[in-house]
Design a protein around this motif. Structure first.
Motif, mmCIF file in Angstrom:
data_model
loop_
_atom_site.group_PDB
_atom_site.id
_atom_site.type_symbol
_atom_site.label_atom_id
_atom_site.label_comp_id
_atom_site.label_asym_id
_atom_site.label_seq_id
_atom_site.Cartn_x
_atom_site.Cartn_y
_atom_site.Cartn_z
ATOM 1 N N VAL A 9 0.834 -1.199 0.000
ATOM 2 C CA VAL A 9 0.000 0.000 0.000
ATOM 3 C C VAL A 9 0.869 1.250 0.000
ATOM 4 O O VAL A 9 0.595 2.212 -0.738
ATOM 5 N N ILE A 10 1.925 1.261 0.795
ATOM 6 C CA ILE A 10 2.825 2.415 0.830
ATOM 7 C C ILE A 10 3.498 2.603 -0.533
ATOM 8 O O ILE A 10 3.589 3.724 -1.048
ATOM 9 N N GLY A 11 3.941 1.534 -1.150
ATOM 10 C CA GLY A 11 4.575 1.620 -2.452
ATOM 11 C C GLY A 11 3.623 2.119 -3.523
ATOM 12 O O GLY A 11 3.962 2.992 -4.329
ATOM 13 N N MET A 12 2.414 1.595 -3.541
ATOM 14 C CA MET A 12 1.440 2.023 -4.538
ATOM 15 C C MET A 12 1.019 3.471 -4.310
ATOM 16 O O MET A 12 0.807 4.216 -5.266
ATOM 17 N N ALA A 13 0.904 3.886 -3.056
ATOM 18 C CA ALA A 13 0.554 5.276 -2.758
ATOM 19 C C ALA A 13 1.674 6.215 -3.206
ATOM 20 O O ALA A 13 1.413 7.310 -3.727
ATOM 21 N N THR A 14 2.919 5.783 -3.037
ATOM 22 C CA THR A 14 4.062 6.596 -3.477
ATOM 23 C C THR A 14 4.054 6.760 -4.987
ATOM 24 O O THR A 14 4.236 7.868 -5.509
ATOM 25 N N VAL A 15 3.829 5.673 -5.714
ATOM 26 C CA VAL A 15 3.785 5.745 -7.180
ATOM 27 C C VAL A 15 2.618 6.613 -7.631
ATOM 28 O O VAL A 15 2.753 7.447 -8.530
ATOM 29 N N PHE A 16 1.463 6.453 -7.000
ATOM 30 C CA PHE A 16 0.295 7.254 -7.356
ATOM 31 C C PHE A 16 0.561 8.743 -7.107
ATOM 32 O O PHE A 16 0.230 9.587 -7.944
#
Length: 71
Positions: A9-16
């Motif tokens: 979730v943290i990784g996807m939020a960073t990319v988003f």
């Protein structure tokens, strides 16, 4: 399993967030260049119109290019 989910979730939020910032930056740059486009004139290269060549000349040029490529 829970820790992996948190990392995902943290990784996807960073990319988003990065993609949102990228879109905003591109829209800002687009608006800037639209507003000040008169300060950035496009250079146009004047090219001479090619002389009307006969089909035989075009074929000769193509064959010469093939021969030069093949050696």
């Amino acid at each position: 399993m829970g820790q992996g989910l948190v990392l995902m979730v943290i990784g996807m939020a960073t990319v988003f967030a990065f993609l949102v910032l990228l879109v905003v930056a591109m829209q800002t740059a687009s608006a800037f260049f639209k507003k000040f486009s008169h300060l950035f004139p496009e250079e146009t290269a004047e090219t001479a119109a090619p002389a009307a060549a006969s089909p035989a000349a075009a074929i000769a040029v193509a064959l010469a290019a093939i021969r030069a490529k093949r050696g």
